[in-house]
Design an enzyme around this catalytic site. Structure first.
Site, PDB file in Angstrom:
ATOM      1  N   GLY A   3      12.948 -69.752 -82.452  1.00  0.00           N
ATOM      2  CA  GLY A   3      13.019 -70.410 -81.155  1.00  0.00           C
ATOM      3  C   GLY A   3      14.374 -71.113 -80.776  1.00  0.00           C
ATOM      4  N   GLY A  24      30.606 -66.178 -70.808  1.00  0.00           N
ATOM      5  CA  GLY A  24      29.680 -65.344 -71.045  1.00  0.00           C
ATOM      6  C   GLY A  24      28.493 -66.028 -71.904  1.00  0.00           C
ATOM      7  N   GLY A  25      28.705 -67.327 -72.341  1.00  0.00           N
ATOM      8  CA  GLY A  25      27.907 -67.992 -73.121  1.00  0.00           C
ATOM      9  C   GLY A  25      27.207 -67.261 -74.136  1.00  0.00           C
ATOM     10  N   GLU A  70      33.787 -74.496 -69.345  1.00  0.00           N
ATOM     11  CA  GLU A  70      33.143 -73.907 -70.613  1.00  0.00           C
ATOM     12  C   GLU A  70      33.967 -74.378 -71.959  1.00  0.00           C
ATOM     13  N   LYS A  76      22.490 -55.949 -79.428  1.00  0.00           N
ATOM     14  CA  LYS A  76      22.166 -54.702 -78.931  1.00  0.00           C
ATOM     15  C   LYS A  76      23.287 -53.646 -79.592  1.00  0.00           C
ATOM     16  N   HIS A  97      10.728 -34.476 -63.724  1.00  0.00           N
ATOM     17  CA  HIS A  97      10.240 -34.029 -65.020  1.00  0.00           C
ATOM     18  C   HIS A  97      11.428 -33.330 -65.820  1.00  0.00           C
TER      19      HIS A  97
HETATM   20  P1  FAD Z   1      23.943 -69.867 -72.462  1.00  0.00           P
HETATM   21  O1  FAD Z   1      24.286 -68.430 -72.364  1.00  0.00           O
HETATM   22  O2  FAD Z   1      23.524 -70.597 -73.372  1.00  0.00           O
HETATM   23  O3  FAD Z   1      25.507 -70.481 -71.824  1.00  0.00           O
HETATM   24  C1  FAD Z   1      25.519 -71.707 -71.795  1.00  0.00           C
HETATM   25  C2  FAD Z   1      27.114 -72.179 -72.091  1.00  0.00           C
HETATM   26  O4  FAD Z   1      27.246 -73.520 -71.606  1.00  0.00           O
HETATM   27  C3  FAD Z   1      27.714 -71.830 -73.243  1.00  0.00           C
HETATM   28  O5  FAD Z   1      28.747 -71.012 -73.122  1.00  0.00           O
HETATM   29  C4  FAD Z   1      28.192 -73.181 -73.698  1.00  0.00           C
HETATM   30  O6  FAD Z   1      29.194 -73.281 -74.562  1.00  0.00           O
HETATM   31  C5  FAD Z   1      28.456 -74.157 -72.471  1.00  0.00           C
HETATM   32  N1  FAD Z   1      28.223 -75.345 -72.337  1.00  0.00           N
HETATM   33  C6  FAD Z   1      27.272 -76.082 -73.098  1.00  0.00           C
HETATM   34  N2  FAD Z   1      27.552 -77.573 -72.865  1.00  0.00           N
HETATM   35  C7  FAD Z   1      28.566 -77.595 -72.306  1.00  0.00           C
HETATM   36  C8  FAD Z   1      29.683 -78.770 -71.831  1.00  0.00           C
HETATM   37  N3  FAD Z   1      29.221 -79.959 -72.208  1.00  0.00           N
HETATM   38  N4  FAD Z   1      30.581 -78.322 -71.313  1.00  0.00           N
HETATM   39  C9  FAD Z   1      31.043 -77.104 -71.325  1.00  0.00           C
HETATM   40  N5  FAD Z   1      30.587 -76.147 -71.576  1.00  0.00           N
HETATM   41  C10 FAD Z   1      29.181 -76.143 -72.178  1.00  0.00           C
HETATM   42  N6  FAD Z   1      18.098 -62.501 -73.273  1.00  0.00           N
HETATM   43  C11 FAD Z   1      17.955 -61.414 -72.435  1.00  0.00           C
HETATM   44  O7  FAD Z   1      17.530 -61.540 -71.273  1.00  0.00           O
HETATM   45  N7  FAD Z   1      18.175 -60.291 -73.129  1.00  0.00           N
HETATM   46  C12 FAD Z   1      18.122 -60.093 -74.239  1.00  0.00           C
HETATM   47  O8  FAD Z   1      18.256 -59.102 -74.878  1.00  0.00           O
HETATM   48  C13 FAD Z   1      18.541 -61.206 -74.914  1.00  0.00           C
HETATM   49  N8  FAD Z   1      18.807 -61.238 -76.319  1.00  0.00           N
HETATM   50  C14 FAD Z   1      19.122 -62.356 -77.096  1.00  0.00           C
HETATM   51  C15 FAD Z   1      19.574 -62.286 -78.536  1.00  0.00           C
HETATM   52  C16 FAD Z   1      19.899 -63.481 -79.099  1.00  0.00           C
HETATM   53  C17 FAD Z   1      20.129 -63.207 -80.544  1.00  0.00           C
HETATM   54  C18 FAD Z   1      19.848 -64.632 -78.464  1.00  0.00           C
HETATM   55  C19 FAD Z   1      20.101 -65.773 -79.080  1.00  0.00           C
HETATM   56  C20 FAD Z   1      19.562 -64.715 -77.179  1.00  0.00           C
HETATM   57  C21 FAD Z   1      19.253 -63.615 -76.311  1.00  0.00           C
HETATM   58  N9  FAD Z   1      18.934 -63.736 -75.105  1.00  0.00           N
HETATM   59  C22 FAD Z   1      18.379 -62.543 -74.369  1.00  0.00           C
HETATM   60  C23 FAD Z   1      18.670 -64.889 -74.361  1.00  0.00           C
HETATM   61  C24 FAD Z   1      20.063 -65.301 -73.523  1.00  0.00           C
HETATM   62  O9  FAD Z   1      21.259 -65.280 -74.284  1.00  0.00           O
HETATM   63  C25 FAD Z   1      19.798 -66.611 -72.804  1.00  0.00           C
HETATM   64  O10 FAD Z   1      18.575 -66.502 -71.935  1.00  0.00           O
HETATM   65  C26 FAD Z   1      21.064 -66.646 -71.637  1.00  0.00           C
HETATM   66  O11 FAD Z   1      22.312 -66.388 -72.500  1.00  0.00           O
HETATM   67  C27 FAD Z   1      20.889 -67.905 -71.081  1.00  0.00           C
HETATM   68  O12 FAD Z   1      22.019 -68.130 -70.057  1.00  0.00           O
HETATM   69  P2  FAD Z   1      22.579 -69.792 -69.766  1.00  0.00           P
HETATM   70  O13 FAD Z   1      23.526 -69.518 -68.594  1.00  0.00           O
HETATM   71  O14 FAD Z   1      21.307 -70.382 -69.359  1.00  0.00           O
HETATM   72  O15 FAD Z   1      23.014 -70.106 -70.981  1.00  0.00           O
HETATM   73  P1  FAD Z   2      10.155 -67.369 -80.692  1.00  0.00           P
HETATM   74  O1  FAD Z   2       9.877 -66.033 -80.041  1.00  0.00           O
HETATM   75  O2  FAD Z   2       9.787 -68.517 -80.354  1.00  0.00           O
HETATM   76  O3  FAD Z   2       9.560 -67.075 -82.008  1.00  0.00           O
HETATM   77  C1  FAD Z   2       9.550 -67.691 -83.317  1.00  0.00           C
HETATM   78  C2  FAD Z   2       8.566 -67.260 -84.168  1.00  0.00           C
HETATM   79  O4  FAD Z   2       8.631 -68.416 -85.214  1.00  0.00           O
HETATM   80  C3  FAD Z   2       7.233 -67.999 -83.623  1.00  0.00           C
HETATM   81  O5  FAD Z   2       6.359 -66.668 -83.585  1.00  0.00           O
HETATM   82  C4  FAD Z   2       6.633 -69.132 -84.678  1.00  0.00           C
HETATM   83  O6  FAD Z   2       5.433 -68.972 -85.056  1.00  0.00           O
HETATM   84  C5  FAD Z   2       7.611 -68.680 -85.693  1.00  0.00           C
HETATM   85  N1  FAD Z   2       7.767 -69.965 -86.503  1.00  0.00           N
HETATM   86  C6  FAD Z   2       8.287 -71.075 -86.361  1.00  0.00           C
HETATM   87  N2  FAD Z   2       8.411 -72.167 -87.391  1.00  0.00           N
HETATM   88  C7  FAD Z   2       7.999 -71.176 -88.491  1.00  0.00           C
HETATM   89  C8  FAD Z   2       8.226 -71.463 -89.796  1.00  0.00           C
HETATM   90  N3  FAD Z   2       8.412 -72.604 -90.466  1.00  0.00           N
HETATM   91  N4  FAD Z   2       7.636 -70.577 -90.781  1.00  0.00           N
HETATM   92  C9  FAD Z   2       7.642 -69.277 -90.150  1.00  0.00           C
HETATM   93  N5  FAD Z   2       7.451 -69.055 -88.776  1.00  0.00           N
HETATM   94  C10 FAD Z   2       7.771 -69.753 -88.057  1.00  0.00           C
HETATM   95  N6  FAD Z   2       8.534 -67.369 -73.937  1.00  0.00           N
HETATM   96  C11 FAD Z   2       7.304 -67.763 -73.294  1.00  0.00           C
HETATM   97  O7  FAD Z   2       6.718 -68.870 -73.443  1.00  0.00           O
HETATM   98  N7  FAD Z   2       6.310 -66.857 -73.398  1.00  0.00           N
HETATM   99  C12 FAD Z   2       6.543 -65.576 -73.211  1.00  0.00           C
HETATM  100  O8  FAD Z   2       5.668 -64.693 -72.990  1.00  0.00           O
HETATM  101  C13 FAD Z   2       7.909 -65.094 -73.454  1.00  0.00           C
HETATM  102  N8  FAD Z   2       8.248 -63.857 -73.555  1.00  0.00           N
HETATM  103  C14 FAD Z   2       9.493 -63.741 -74.146  1.00  0.00           C
HETATM  104  C15 FAD Z   2       9.785 -62.401 -74.010  1.00  0.00           C
HETATM  105  C16 FAD Z   2      11.003 -61.812 -74.286  1.00  0.00           C
HETATM  106  C17 FAD Z   2      11.245 -60.248 -74.333  1.00  0.00           C
HETATM  107  C18 FAD Z   2      11.865 -62.644 -74.649  1.00  0.00           C
HETATM  108  C19 FAD Z   2      13.447 -62.372 -74.691  1.00  0.00           C
HETATM  109  C20 FAD Z   2      11.805 -64.270 -74.454  1.00  0.00           C
HETATM  110  C21 FAD Z   2      10.468 -64.498 -74.150  1.00  0.00           C
HETATM  111  N9  FAD Z   2      10.243 -65.695 -74.091  1.00  0.00           N
HETATM  112  C22 FAD Z   2       8.767 -66.320 -73.747  1.00  0.00           C
HETATM  113  C23 FAD Z   2      11.175 -66.775 -74.384  1.00  0.00           C
HETATM  114  C24 FAD Z   2      11.241 -67.006 -75.885  1.00  0.00           C
HETATM  115  O9  FAD Z   2      10.304 -67.757 -76.367  1.00  0.00           O
HETATM  116  C25 FAD Z   2      12.640 -67.716 -75.948  1.00  0.00           C
HETATM  117  O10 FAD Z   2      13.607 -67.105 -75.375  1.00  0.00           O
HETATM  118  C26 FAD Z   2      13.144 -67.907 -77.629  1.00  0.00           C
HETATM  119  O11 FAD Z   2      12.331 -69.119 -78.035  1.00  0.00           O
HETATM  120  C27 FAD Z   2      12.705 -66.973 -78.289  1.00  0.00           C
HETATM  121  O12 FAD Z   2      13.635 -66.982 -79.554  1.00  0.00           O
HETATM  122  P2  FAD Z   2      12.902 -66.721 -81.175  1.00  0.00           P
HETATM  123  O13 FAD Z   2      12.754 -65.061 -81.082  1.00  0.00           O
HETATM  124  O14 FAD Z   2      13.972 -67.323 -81.917  1.00  0.00           O
HETATM  125  O15 FAD Z   2      11.570 -67.527 -81.023  1.00  0.00           O
END
Ligand code: FAD
Ligand code: FAD
Length: 462
Positions: free
Chosen positions: A269, A40-41, A35, A52, A441
């Site tokens: 996104g 915890g990523g 890592e 949260k 309930h």
């Molecule tokens: P990550 O958590 O992104 O972990 C990847 C890890 O790999 C990182 O720690 C990085 O440092 C490490 N890494 C990358 N490249 C290398 C390398 N070359 N060598 C060593 N280490 C490396 N998901 C939910 O289900 N519920 C939520 O409420 C929710 N809220 C979110 C709110 C926010 C603001 C954001 C940004 C995300 C949220 N997500 C939520 C999404 C969730 O965080 C991700 O889906 C999840 O962390 C993905 O897990 P992962 O293990 O795939 O990757």
């Molecule tokens: P997003 O949810 O992608 O939202 C970004 C928004 O920004 C979009 O609505 C886009 O239209 C807007 N935007 C982009 N560019 C601009 C600009 N220049 N000006 C104004 N607005 C802009 N993924 C799926 O594919 N399908 C799902 O149904 C789905 N459901 C999810 C539900 C939950 C609860 C969670 C946690 C994730 C879900 N995801 C889904 C995954 C999600 O899209 C990704 O985890 C991540 O991309 C979400 O991050 P975000 O909120 O930043 O982006």
């Protein structure tokens, strides 16, 4: 160079990677986890957990500031020391981070701090504080996660914040423009509105939370309005004004508009973390930028596996964890495939939204003849006694046999109902099974039972 040989090498210690490593350790597979940042990523350090914590503190403050509740509670002079909020949030992250380290140690996983550079499908080099190390492994799990997407005209830095920067603020900005009304933008935007920021949200699509149906998002839209958040839809963020004090937005209706904001949170996104660490040397098949995997999370190269956000949507922590656990078992010799009945999705907005399985329209689009049952929290004694009766639970069942295809809900605290919804779908429940289960309930869970009854038109309390 120091050399290390192991059976399993996991690159990335987020929910996908650390769960894979823990499970592999439990199964006696010699495992090394690399890592580069913190265990915890994204989820634990800059995602699920800190967001949260912020949402909870914002809600508590907002509640305390409400002039008078319907039940006569009046709190005067509520104040919030946001530096302390931020420190509290950081302590939670630290505690969980140490916990993950402890769990890995307990399973004898070797954790190496440093960035892995992939050489080939069995080797990577890690540059850590103790110098470079070459690690050879029979199996490689790529769990490098995802990073926020940048809008080219709004590069992160200064007043332009990624979600990571937004969660690291130690003071509440006076005004905040949020680009993107997805779940991340709205969760954080609503929290800052409750903390006292003047918030405007800009969304390119013609509705907030475009991935969710309008029935589910309506209570959130209403709450945004009640909080005084300006929502500008069909509006594309263009960049900063020349004095850098406002966001320029191109709107469909009024042409270009300026939105003055101290800070701009860009939440448009996330994209997979696939660049800069030698992954291209493996020539893995891709699905757009994501790593393409099959139902066992196998990539196109033998014994190279990929899990979590790096493999695509839905990018959620619990999906990453489930994939990690499965891949560890496969590597240990068990037969597994990733075939869940559903992956729950939750928006921790106010009110919260949960979706498990299919919503009505996607269910119809797939050719299903369906029945839908819905029960409003306005008819729930529990919701009334909690002072927030907005929202509903909705079940979607196949017309011919009433097998549940999906369950959705919007309302205060409905995130905790996700487990019941998922279990029902995973067990192949029919609406009758839910209707015949005695629900305690008074609880919000009763709305699930009533919605199931409603699918046949005989909800008792509605
Ligand atoms: P990550 O958590 O992104 O972990 C990847 C890890 O790999 C990182 O720690 C990085 O440092 C490490 N890494 C990358 N490249 C290398 C390398 N070359 N060598 C060593 N280490 C490396 N998901 C939910 O289900 N519920 C939520 O409420 C929710 N809220 C979110 C709110 C926010 C603001 C954001 C940004 C995300 C949220 N997500 C939520 C999404 C969730 O965080 C991700 O889906 C999840 O962390 C993905 O897990 P992962 O293990 O795939 O990757
Ligand atoms: P997003 O949810 O992608 O939202 C970004 C928004 O920004 C979009 O609505 C886009 O239209 C807007 N935007 C982009 N560019 C601009 C600009 N220049 N000006 C104004 N607005 C802009 N993924 C799926 O594919 N399908 C799902 O149904 C789905 N459901 C999810 C539900 C939950 C609860 C969670 C946690 C994730 C879900 N995801 C889904 C995954 C999600 O899209 C990704 O985890 C991540 O991309 C979400 O991050 P975000 O909120 O930043 O982006």
């Amino acid at each position: 160079m120091q050399e290390l040989s192991t059976t399993l090498l996991v690159v990335g210690g987020g929910p996908g990677g650390y769960v894979a490593a823990i499970r592999a350790g439990q199964l006696g597979v010699p495992t090394v986890l690399v890592e580069g940042a913190r265990l915890g990523g994204t989820c634990l350090n800059v995602g699920c957990i800190p967001s949260k914590a912020l949402i909870h503190a914002a809600e508590a403050y907002h509640h305390a500031k409400t002039p008078e509740t319907p039940f006569g509670l009046r709190l005067q002079g509520a104040s919030l020391d946001f530096a302390k909020t931020s420190a509290w949030k950081d302590r939670i992250v630290d505690r969980l981070n140490a916990g993950v380290g402890g769990l890995l140690r307990k399973q004898k996983v070797t954790v190496i701090e440093g960035w892995a550079e992939i050489q080939d499908g069995k080797t990577c080099i890690v540059r850590s504080a103790e110098g470079p190390r070459r690690i050879r492994a029979e199996h490689l799990v790529v769990a490098t996660g995802s990073v926020p997407v940048e809008v080219p005209s709004l590069p992160f830095g200064d007043s332009i914040l990624s979600s990571t920067d937004g969660l690291a603020l130690t003071s509440v900005p006076e005004s905040l423009a949020v680009v993107g009304a997805g779940y991340i933008g709205l969760e954080l935007g609503m929290a800052f509105a409750k903390l006292g920021s003047k918030v405007a949200v800009v969304e390119a699509a013609d509705k907030i939370l475009p991935a969710w149906d309008a029935e589910l998002t309506r209570p959130v839209a209403r709450r945004l309005q009640a909080l005084g958040v300006e929502v500008i839809i069909a509006a594309v963020a263009q960049g900063l004004s020349s004095d850098r004090k406002a966001l320029v937005v191109a709107t469909a209706q009024d042409g270009n508009r300026l939105i003055a904001a101290e800070k701009i949170l860009v939440a448009v996104g996330r994209k997979p973390c696939v660049d800069g660490f030698g992954l291209e040397r493996l020539h893995l098949a891709r699905d757009r930028a994501f790593i393409k995997v099959d139902a066992r999370c196998a990539t196109s190269m033998r014994n190279v596996w990929a899990i979590g956000d790096v493999t695509g949507e839905p990018m959620l922590a619990h999906r990453a964890m489930a994939q990690g656990e499965m891949v560890a078992e496969i590597i240990a010799g068990r037969r597994r495939v990733f075939d869940p009945a559903s992956i729950p999705a939750i928006c921790f907005t106010d009110p919260e939204i949960v979706s498990v399985g299919l919503s009505p329209q996607p269910a119809r689009d797939l050719g299903n003849d369906i029945v839908v049952g819905s029960f409003p929290f306005a008819a729930s004694g529990r919701a009334m006694t909690q002072g927030d009766d907005s929202g509903f639970v909705r079940v979607v069942a196949r017309a011919q046999d009433h097998v549940l295809l999906g369950v959705q809900a919007v309302g205060a605290g409905v995130s905790e109902l996700a487990a019941a919804f998922s279990l029902a779908l995973e067990m192949g429940a029919r609406a009758e099974d839910v209707a015949a289960t005695i629900h305690a309930h008074p609880t919000r869970g009763e709305a699930f039972q009533e919605a199931a009854l409603g699918a046949f038109g005989h909800a008792i309390h509605f």
